[in-house]
Design a protein around this motif. Structure first.
Motif, mmCIF file in Angstrom:
data_model
loop_
_atom_site.group_PDB
_atom_site.id
_atom_site.type_symbol
_atom_site.label_atom_id
_atom_site.label_comp_id
_atom_site.label_asym_id
_atom_site.label_seq_id
_atom_site.Cartn_x
_atom_site.Cartn_y
_atom_site.Cartn_z
ATOM 1 N N VAL A 1 -3.717 -4.996 7.512
ATOM 2 C CA VAL A 1 -4.794 -5.238 6.548
ATOM 3 C C VAL A 1 -4.209 -5.707 5.222
ATOM 4 N N ARG A 2 -3.169 -5.024 4.737
ATOM 5 C CA ARG A 2 -2.535 -5.418 3.479
ATOM 6 C C ARG A 2 -2.041 -6.857 3.534
ATOM 7 N N ASP A 3 -1.374 -7.223 4.607
ATOM 8 C CA ASP A 3 -0.820 -8.575 4.705
ATOM 9 C C ASP A 3 -1.926 -9.633 4.778
ATOM 10 N N VAL A 4 -2.989 -9.354 5.525
ATOM 11 C CA VAL A 4 -4.079 -10.328 5.637
ATOM 12 C C VAL A 4 -4.788 -10.496 4.301
ATOM 13 N N PHE B 1 -4.708 -0.599 -0.341
ATOM 14 C CA PHE B 1 -5.640 0.469 -0.693
ATOM 15 C C PHE B 1 -4.993 1.789 -1.094
ATOM 16 N N ILE B 2 -3.739 2.010 -0.736
ATOM 17 C CA ILE B 2 -3.085 3.260 -1.128
ATOM 18 C C ILE B 2 -1.689 2.932 -1.647
ATOM 19 N N PHE B 3 -1.450 3.279 -2.922
ATOM 20 C CA PHE B 3 -0.180 3.004 -3.594
ATOM 21 C C PHE B 3 0.369 4.319 -4.115
ATOM 22 N N GLY B 4 1.693 4.516 -3.977
ATOM 23 C CA GLY B 4 2.251 5.756 -4.505
ATOM 24 C C GLY B 4 3.761 5.736 -4.559
ATOM 25 N N CYS B 5 4.290 6.812 -5.138
ATOM 26 C CA CYS B 5 5.737 6.964 -5.228
ATOM 27 C C CYS B 5 6.076 8.447 -5.293
ATOM 28 N N GLY B 6 7.376 8.740 -5.408
ATOM 29 C CA GLY B 6 7.812 10.124 -5.458
ATOM 30 C C GLY B 6 7.649 10.796 -4.104
ATOM 31 N N ALA B 7 6.975 11.938 -4.084
ATOM 32 C CA ALA B 7 6.783 12.673 -2.832
ATOM 33 C C ALA B 7 6.001 11.853 -1.816
ATOM 34 N N PHE B 8 5.169 10.931 -2.300
ATOM 35 C CA PHE B 8 4.428 10.083 -1.367
ATOM 36 C C PHE B 8 5.389 9.186 -0.589
ATOM 37 N N THR B 9 6.377 8.617 -1.263
ATOM 38 C CA THR B 9 7.389 7.807 -0.572
ATOM 39 C C THR B 9 8.147 8.647 0.446
ATOM 40 N N LEU B 10 8.540 9.857 0.041
ATOM 41 C CA LEU B 10 9.223 10.747 0.988
ATOM 42 C C LEU B 10 8.324 11.071 2.175
ATOM 43 N N GLY B 11 7.047 11.293 1.897
ATOM 44 C CA GLY B 11 6.119 11.617 2.975
ATOM 45 C C GLY B 11 5.982 10.504 3.989
ATOM 46 N N VAL B 12 5.966 9.255 3.503
ATOM 47 C CA VAL B 12 5.881 8.124 4.428
ATOM 48 C C VAL B 12 7.139 8.049 5.289
ATOM 49 N N ALA C 1 -2.339 6.462 -5.975
ATOM 50 C CA ALA C 1 -3.474 5.715 -6.506
ATOM 51 C C ALA C 1 -4.207 5.024 -5.363
ATOM 52 N N SER C 2 -5.529 4.980 -5.456
ATOM 53 C CA SER C 2 -6.318 4.363 -4.399
ATOM 54 C C SER C 2 -7.697 4.003 -4.935
ATOM 55 N N THR C 3 -8.351 3.054 -4.265
ATOM 56 C CA THR C 3 -9.756 2.773 -4.528
ATOM 57 C C THR C 3 -10.641 3.305 -3.405
ATOM 58 N N ILE D 1 5.378 2.800 -2.359
ATOM 59 C CA ILE D 1 4.739 2.534 -1.068
ATOM 60 C C ILE D 1 3.381 1.903 -1.307
ATOM 61 N N LEU D 2 3.086 0.822 -0.585
ATOM 62 C CA LEU D 2 1.734 0.267 -0.550
ATOM 63 C C LEU D 2 1.318 0.142 0.900
ATOM 64 N N ASP D 3 0.307 0.904 1.263
ATOM 65 C CA ASP D 3 -0.224 0.879 2.629
ATOM 66 C C ASP D 3 0.871 0.998 3.679
#
Length: 346
Positions: free
Chosen positions: A97-100, A171-182, A252-254, A322-324
């Motif tokens: 979805v992100r790429d399209v 739709f979902i952007f983040g860093c820190g623990a979010f990057t580790l979680g991914v 961050a997200s919408t 991280i983005l999507d």
């Protein structure tokens, strides 16, 4: 010469008789419409795609593209635009979805066709928000053009300072623990956890690490981060806890609804919704399950967990973001909002 064929549409007549929405019509007759022109981006590498459903696309008016590379997505979308498609179905996960959407900016600008997203990837957060069931498939999506709900969302627009690239849409952007979680989530996928199960597994692991790890544990030490509202440049709120130059989590997200229905964002917030954790205090981490269920004590922001909203913001971060579901390099990013998109869901 326009080769559009107009015909009496029994689906539209039935929908009208039952009080349901019908597909958009052209021409003067209420019961005269044309079949929508449909383009399908089909990612054969997505987790749940095995060449299924394609038999239903063998009728006039449907074009299927199976791009091997991101560059091929752009040419497929340009071909769809030349055909004048009314409806774009993206058969893949959040990364597809992100790429399209990113490639589609140069093709569609502010005038996009209606969109449908099929939950065929390892993670399908957008589908959770739109309310599409896990088993929603291509025939269902084609039929939904006439009868489905239409939901408007604006993706995040993410531009890396100095890169000179087209902003990415996701739709979902983040860093820190979010990057580790991914990163941990990839291991969860290898163990057979997908979608909300993967979110739950990685979230639980992160809480345990933050609760019982030492201050040198990567889940606890935080990431060099500066956050500023745009266009004002005003710094985002920060508590007195932890290193003032670091944050443990930025997300961050919408989207309005997150996987597992976790309550990360402030109720009723609009625009870009943010959840920011200053530092992994054990008091906060021990209460994380209650917070994610929607508990909001008055001291939460002073304790280091902020629920914010913004029209746009700048983030300078010293580790990957991280983005999507995909990692991008450390740097300074401007995060805004992309075009209004209309999604069709059952």
């Amino acid at each position: 010469m326009d080769q559009t064929v107009y015909r009496f549409d029994p689906l539209a007549m039935t929908a009208a008789a039952e009080g349901r929405p019908a597909a958009p019509t052209r021409g003067s007759g209420a019961s005269i419409s044309r079949e929508p022109r449909i383009g399908v981006i089909y990612n054969p590498r997505s987790h749940r795609n095995k060449g299924q459903d394609l038999d239903c696309t063998e009728r006039p008016g449907i074009t299927v593209a199976q791009p091997d590379r991101r560059e091929d997505i752009a040419s497929a979308l340009a071909d769809f635009a030349r055909q004048g498609i009314d409806y774009l179905i993206i058969n893949g996960g959040d990364g597809t979805v992100r790429d399209v959407l990113t490639m589609g900016q140069a093709v569609f600008g502010e005038t996009w066709p209606a969109l449908a997203i099929l939950p065929k990837g390892k993670t399908n957060a957008l589908n959770v928000d739109l309310g599409a069931p896990a088993g929603w498939n291509l025939p269902d999506a084609i039929a939904a053009y006439a009868t489905g709900r239409r939901i408007v969302r604006r993706p995040l627009s993410v531009a890396r300072e100095g890169a000179g690239d087209t902003p990415m849409l996701g739709f979902i952007f983040g860093c820190g623990a979010f990057t580790l979680g991914v990163e941990v989530g990839q291991d969860a996928h290898d163990l057979g956890f997908f979608n909300s199960l993967a979110v739950g597994a990685t979230g639980a692991w992160g809480v345990l690490q933050a609760l019982f790890g030492t201050d040198t544990n990567r889940w606890r030490r935080g990431t060099p981060t500066k956050l500023n509202y745009l266009p004002s440049g005003e710094p985002m709120p920060r508590s007195e806890h932890g290193d003032p130059g670091r944050r443990t989590l930025v997300l961050a997200s919408t989207l309005e609804k997150m996987p597992l229905d976790i309550k990360l964002f402030a109720p009723g917030s609009e625009g870009i919704r943010l959840a920011v954790l200053d530092t992994a205090r054990r008091r906060i981490m021990g209460l994380a399950p209650a917070i994610l269920l929607g508990w909001r004590p008055e001291w939460l922001a002073k304790g280091g967990f902020h629920q914010l909203s913004a029209e746009s913001f700048a983030i300078e971060v010293g580790e990957p973001v991280i983005l999507d579901g995909e990692s991008f390099p450390a740097g300074t990013y401007v995060v805004g909002q992309g075009p209004e998109l209309t999604f069709i869901a059952p």
